[in-house]
Design an enzyme around this catalytic site. Structure first.
Site, PDB file in Angstrom:
ATOM      1  N   ASP A   1     -38.058  29.722  -4.519  1.00 34.43           N
ATOM      2  CA  ASP A   1     -38.002  28.826  -3.368  1.00 34.43           C
ATOM      3  C   ASP A   1     -36.602  28.239  -3.202  1.00 34.43           C
ATOM      4  OD1 ASP A   1     -38.646  27.133  -1.293  1.00 34.43           O
ATOM      5  OD2 ASP A   1     -40.364  26.229  -2.279  1.00 34.43           O
ATOM      6  N   ASP A   2     -35.968  28.526  -2.080  1.00 30.29           N
ATOM      7  CA  ASP A   2     -34.652  27.954  -1.751  1.00 30.29           C
ATOM      8  C   ASP A   2     -33.534  28.467  -2.650  1.00 30.29           C
ATOM      9  OD1 ASP A   2     -35.995  26.476   0.130  1.00 30.29           O
ATOM     10  OD2 ASP A   2     -35.288  24.528  -0.549  1.00 30.29           O
TER      11      ASP A   2
ATOM     12  N   CYS B   1     -39.425  27.573   4.533  1.00 29.24           N
ATOM     13  CA  CYS B   1     -40.430  28.084   3.581  1.00 29.24           C
ATOM     14  C   CYS B   1     -41.613  28.770   4.251  1.00 29.24           C
ATOM     15  CB  CYS B   1     -40.938  26.936   2.710  1.00 29.24           C
ATOM     16  SG  CYS B   1     -39.668  26.212   1.641  1.00 29.24           S
TER      17      CYS B   1
ATOM     18  N   ASP C   1     -37.408  32.876  -0.573  1.00 26.85           N
ATOM     19  CA  ASP C   1     -37.924  32.691   0.789  1.00 26.85           C
ATOM     20  C   ASP C   1     -36.826  32.304   1.778  1.00 26.85           C
ATOM     21  OD1 ASP C   1     -37.531  30.129  -0.180  1.00 26.85           O
ATOM     22  OD2 ASP C   1     -39.530  29.396   0.321  1.00 26.85           O
TER      23      ASP C   1
END
Length: 486
Positions: free
Chosen positions: A44-45, A77, A306
């Site tokens: 994530d990120d 996201c 993502d």
């Protein structure tokens, strides 16, 4: 057992070639008996600048193929994950943001997207499937809902802090506390190893997705990693603390970074590097379990993010959502049967291509309304026909409720609604308010000069038409055609 003629051919080819994700020989008997497995790690990120601190990911690159021009269809996201699950652009999933009525889990669910994911397709082919970690924004584990397509489900809700969270474990709500053993990345890593061990022993093909919250804010490392990288500071590219000339209105008011902002950026960048250490160890553990279970040579391992993340570039503090490369170009690494090691592919691929890739690996049909295309031939080095030349980025903004974990203000980056066309040489952006951006990345790789006003009228017309075609494509055929720009 159900027969899988398409994937059996792939597995047999991999066994003959002796190619394995670890670089060793493939077990011929295992490859011939079952179709390939898939282990998909989605973080994530994570921006490209963190990969240098992830030796396991770099080993995966040595063992497989890295796609250097892999972009997300929306640098946020929930929209990005929706495109990954379905192989469709936001304009076809209906998910443009993290919350209703323009996005989030509720929109993804209510529009019926969950019935048409790579998980449902592979489960229908006889795969045992498991999901672990972060699903979609707005998903609540306390509701004990398990989406279709998943044989095993360990879904979390708001677990960004990595401690004190709940998991829906196959219909049972389980709380994890604040001990070292409760650290979420480690928890899902252990569950992933257990799943591989159990499923491989049953001689069944499997799909495992582990979706971490790390390194998303609040950038919580495992306690054992809190002393790592002392003195580390954020990288300073030419875009650091520099506002592009001709910047759009949403960005034009940003002045130089303050000393306090720079200090926070440096602290948070160090925490992000620390947070991905657990992810990296998890990948090592998963790959070791594949080896221990004798299925390394028949398993694809896929690593990606993502969306990207900016920290000080373009006078943006910390965030995403823009069409700049630091937000939309993220890592994608694939290792596995018949995939050569230490190879880079420059083609314009996107997150809409992952679902059809996984489905082709498993011998599942890909519906005509899927916007992406399988990367399997590209990954194995067999692509001879021209690939698409352009990628589409779609985003709705600005604004989000205060409880959205990705809420941003103007200082962090809060672009208004836009669509963007990105090729190997330029980025073109159209905003709903009538503004435009054009960056010639051959001469301006860090996107510091908006050259739209210098373009001839005919060129502007062509760019608009090319972008419009991608924005309004709804099938594999039309999106593929629209992706070949003039």
């Amino acid at each position: 057992m159900r027969r899988f003629p398409a994937v059996l051919a792939i597995a047999a080819l991999a066994a003959t070639a002796g190619l394995a994700a670890s670089g060793g020989p493939s077990p011929v008997a295992a490859a011939a008996a079952t179709p390939p497995n898939i282990v998909f790690v989605l973080v994530d990120d994570l921006a490209w600048n963190l990969v240098q601190y992830m030796p396991s990911v770099k080993r995966l690159q040595s063992d497989g193929t890295t796609f250097t021009d892999y972009t997300v269809a929306d640098s946020l996201c929930c929209p990005s994950r929706s495109s990954i699950f379905t192989g469709k652009f936001p304009h076809d999933t209906g998910v443009f943001t993290n919350e209703s009525p323009d996005g989030g889990f509720a929109v993804f669910h209510d529009r019926g997207n969950e019935a048409h994911t790579f998980a449902t397709a592979l489960q229908a082919q006889g795969y045992t499937t498991a999901f672990m970690g972060k699903y979609l924004n707005g998903y609540l584990p306390k509701d004990l809902y398990t989406p279709p397509g998943w044989t095993e489900w360990y879904g979390a809700g708001n677990a960004y802090g990595e401690y004190d969270y709940n998991l829906n474990e196959n219909g049972t709500l389980v709380h994890y506390g604040d001990t070292d053993a409760d650290y979420l990345t480690d928890v899902v890593g252990a569950k992933g190893r257990s799943f591989i061990k159990r499923t491989a022993a049953a001689h069944k093909p499997f799909l495992l997705e582990i979706s971490t919250f790390a390194p998303h804010a609040p950038f919580t490392p495992a306690r054992s990693d809190l002393d790592k990288f002392p003195g580390l500071t954020a990288p300073h590219t030419p875009a650091w603390d520099t506002r592009p000339t001709g910047a759009p209105a949403w960005l034009a008011g940003n002045g130089p970074l303050t000393a306090a902002e720079i200090e926070k950026i440096n602290t948070d960048y160090r925490k992000r590097a620390q947070a991905v250490q657990a992810v990296d160890r998890m990948i090592t553990g998963l790959r070791q379990q594949l080896t221990d279970s004798g299925v390394t040579g028949s398993t694809y391992v896929v690593f990606s993010s993502d969306n990207g993340f900016h920290m000080g570039d373009h006078r943006l503090v910390e965030g995403k959502q823009t069409a700049f490369d630091h937000d939309v170009v993220v890592p994608l690494v694939i290792a596995g049967p018949n995939v050569p090691g230490a190879v880079s592919r420059p083609q314009a691929v996107q997150n809409i291509d992952l679902a059809p890739t996984f489905q082709r690996i498993g011998g599942a049909p890909v519906a005509g309304d899927v916007d992406g295309r399988s990367l399997l031939t590209l990954a194995s080095g067999g692509q001879t026909a021209p690939w698409r030349t352009a990628s589409l980025i779609e985003h709705h903004g600005p604004g989000a409720s205060p409880d959205d974990p990705d809420v941003q203000d103007a200082r962090n980056g809060m672009p208004t609604t836009y669509a963007a066309l990105r090729t190997a040489t330029y980025t073109y952006v159209e905003y709903d308010d009538g503004e435009h951006e054009y960056y010639d990345r051959t001469t301006d790789p860090y996107q510091l000069t908006n050259a739209y006003d210098t373009l001839p009228a005919a060129r502007r017309t062509t760019l608009h038409a090319d972008l419009n075609a991608l924005q309004h494509c709804h099938t594999d055929t039309t999106c593929w055609a629209a992706g070949h720009t003039s």
